[in-house]
Design a protein around this motif. Sequence first.
Motif, short mmCIF file in Angstrom:
data_model
loop_
_atom_site.label_atom_id
_atom_site.label_comp_id
_atom_site.label_asym_id
_atom_site.label_seq_id
_atom_site.Cartn_x
_atom_site.Cartn_y
_atom_site.Cartn_z
N UNK A 49 18.15 -32.39 34.20
CA UNK A 49 19.32 -32.34 33.34
C UNK A 49 20.37 -31.47 34.03
N UNK A 50 21.57 -32.00 34.16
CA UNK A 50 22.62 -31.24 34.83
C UNK A 50 23.99 -31.69 34.35
N UNK A 51 24.97 -30.85 34.62
CA UNK A 51 26.36 -31.23 34.41
C UNK A 51 26.86 -31.87 35.68
N UNK A 52 27.83 -32.78 35.54
CA UNK A 52 28.38 -33.46 36.70
C UNK A 52 29.90 -33.36 36.71
N UNK A 112 33.22 -39.92 45.77
CA UNK A 112 32.82 -41.18 45.12
C UNK A 112 32.01 -40.92 43.84
N UNK A 113 32.13 -39.70 43.33
CA UNK A 113 31.53 -39.38 42.03
C UNK A 113 30.13 -38.81 42.04
N UNK A 114 29.61 -38.50 43.22
CA UNK A 114 28.29 -37.88 43.30
C UNK A 114 28.47 -36.37 43.48
N UNK A 115 28.59 -35.69 42.36
CA UNK A 115 28.81 -34.25 42.38
C UNK A 115 30.25 -33.92 42.09
N UNK A 116 30.52 -32.65 41.99
CA UNK A 116 29.57 -31.55 42.01
C UNK A 116 28.59 -31.61 40.84
N UNK A 117 27.52 -30.82 41.00
CA UNK A 117 26.48 -30.73 39.98
C UNK A 117 26.23 -29.26 39.62
#
Length: 138
Positions: free
Chosen positions: A54-57, A128-133
Amino acid sequence: MQNKEFRVLEIPKWGRYLRGKWLENFANHLSKQEQKEIYLESFLWHLCSYEKVTCFEREEAIRAFERQKKSRCTIFYQFTNEAFLVQNAKNLKMKDLPYDEWDWNYTDIYVMDWENKWTFVITHETDIGLGPYFIQKL
């Protein structure tokens, strides 16, 4: 990281150790096989992109990181063993991080608090939408 508020200490050759601590603290719920299946040995942040934690993106992750109480934290990278210890980090923001989108060694950056309770990750795939996390242990 040029900011009078922070005390930044280089901790050479700590990258491998800190990547191991990161795995131990944030991916220990996965078996070695599960880690292999998501190529965690290549990119630690695959833990987030493969939705194994579970994480914020994206913007939510940045806000969570910047609001987080910080006193001491480490900064390290995926592809180099250079690392830093930041003391008096309460005002540390994303813009302060030593990230270099043009140098492959410094494109995947991990910030982890000294107590290993949270981590903030900027990936080379952020555009491209992978991160930050942002991951916070409960």
